[in-house]
Design an enzyme around this catalytic site. Structure first.
Site, mmCIF file in Angstrom:
data_model
loop_
_atom_site.group_PDB
_atom_site.id
_atom_site.type_symbol
_atom_site.label_atom_id
_atom_site.label_comp_id
_atom_site.label_asym_id
_atom_site.label_seq_id
_atom_site.Cartn_x
_atom_site.Cartn_y
_atom_site.Cartn_z
ATOM 1 C CG HIS A 10 -50.570 4.163 -14.363
ATOM 2 N ND1 HIS A 10 -50.451 2.877 -14.847
ATOM 3 C CD2 HIS A 10 -49.604 4.888 -14.991
ATOM 4 C CE1 HIS A 10 -49.454 2.813 -15.715
ATOM 5 N NE2 HIS A 10 -48.920 4.018 -15.817
ATOM 6 C CD GLU A 24 -46.746 6.218 -14.439
ATOM 7 O OE1 GLU A 24 -46.874 6.672 -15.598
ATOM 8 O OE2 GLU A 24 -46.458 5.029 -14.195
ATOM 9 C CG HIS A 79 -48.298 7.701 -18.852
ATOM 10 N ND1 HIS A 79 -48.625 6.495 -18.290
ATOM 11 C CD2 HIS A 79 -49.317 8.022 -19.702
ATOM 12 C CE1 HIS A 79 -49.797 6.083 -18.768
ATOM 13 N NE2 HIS A 79 -50.237 6.997 -19.633
ATOM 14 C CD GLU A 143 -43.783 7.492 -20.062
ATOM 15 O OE1 GLU A 143 -43.679 7.826 -18.865
ATOM 16 O OE2 GLU A 143 -44.276 6.416 -20.440
#
Length: 265
Positions: A10, A24, A79, A143
């Site tokens: 992102h 995030e 992430h 993640e």
């Protein structure tokens, strides 16, 4: 040299997942910059490129095109999860078999991150994510906890935890793709001298300082840390093994009109 492409998920107009006062895009960048610094400072055969080093908007296609053009040997996409779960998981592309080289590399990295992340292990998974499908090299996506799960998010506000997660990534990469530790340790053991050019309670002010520094030719990144329950955004303009180099950076920054000081990590 082993080319490692680090991709903090992102950024810019894409905040990623939100929860518990966190974005995030900020947490992924905090982990990724730590990974980069460890790789660059501690290994003799690692060279690193990042998809972004600040709060920039970078499309998925831009990320994979850049990694492919650079000729990366490994692509690591970092992430933070969301959706009510709890813990750590990672992904390789869904077309890969469990016996593939990428799967074996992922197994090693997964094990090392799981040792340090201090969260439940949700397992090794597969998906048809763009960054796994469109990259020409071995690639995985991590993640690192759920931003909307309170206990996970509390860890994300801790510099110590961010350091541990980054170290897990680095330890895994070292074992999985044959990185070599520097034969000569830094002058003060593992000490690094970081040059700080501002510490802010709001991300926008930190982003503005990074932009000001970039305009004057100084590359910077934002380090997120928590003190007495308050989250701060600290602007780092260089990490050095040699204090003399850090002192020189401080002098150059002051000549350019920036207040700067050194912290030891």
């Amino acid at each position: 040299m082993v080319k490692i492409y680090i991709d903090p998920g992102h950024g810019g107009t894409d905040s990623g997942a939100l929860g518990n006062g966190l974005k995030e895009k900020d947490v992924t960048l905090a982990i990724a910059t730590r990974v980069r610094n460890m790789l660059v400072n501690e290994y003799s055969n690692a060279t690193v490129r990042m998809s972004r080093t600040g709060d920039q908007t970078v499309s998925l296609t831009q990320r994979t095109t850049d990694a492919n053009a650079w000729g990366a040997a490994f692509y690591m996409s970092i992430h933070i999860n969301a959706g009510g779960g709890n813990g750590y998981e990672d992904y390789i592309h869904s077309n890969l078999s469990d016996s593939s080289t990428t799967a074996q590399v992922r197994n090693t990295i997964h094990a090392e991150i799981s040792k340090l992340i201090e969260m439940p292990n949700r397992g090794k998974k597969k998906a048809d994510f763009h960054v796994l499908r469109e990259t020409n090299m071995q690639a995985m996506l991590t993640e690192n906890g759920f931003i909307d799960f309170a206990s996970n998010a509390a860890k994300m506000k801790s510099s110590d935890w961010l350091d541990k997660v980054a170290r897990g990534h680095v330890n895994g990469l070292e074992k999985a793709i044959g990185l070599k530790k520097n034969s000569t340790p830094p002058p003060s053991g593992s000490t690094l001298y970081r040059v700080v050019t501002g510490s802010f309670s709001t991300r926008n002010n930190a982003d503005q300082r990074v932009a000001e520094l970039k305009a004057k030719g100084f590359d910077s990144f934002i380090d997120i840390f928590t003190q007495s329950g308050v989250t701060y955004y600290r602007v780092i303009t260089g990490s050095f093994k040699d204090k003399a180099n850090a002192d020189e950076q401080v002098n150059d920054l002051k000549k350019a009109g920036f207040d700067a000081f050194i912290i030891v990590v």
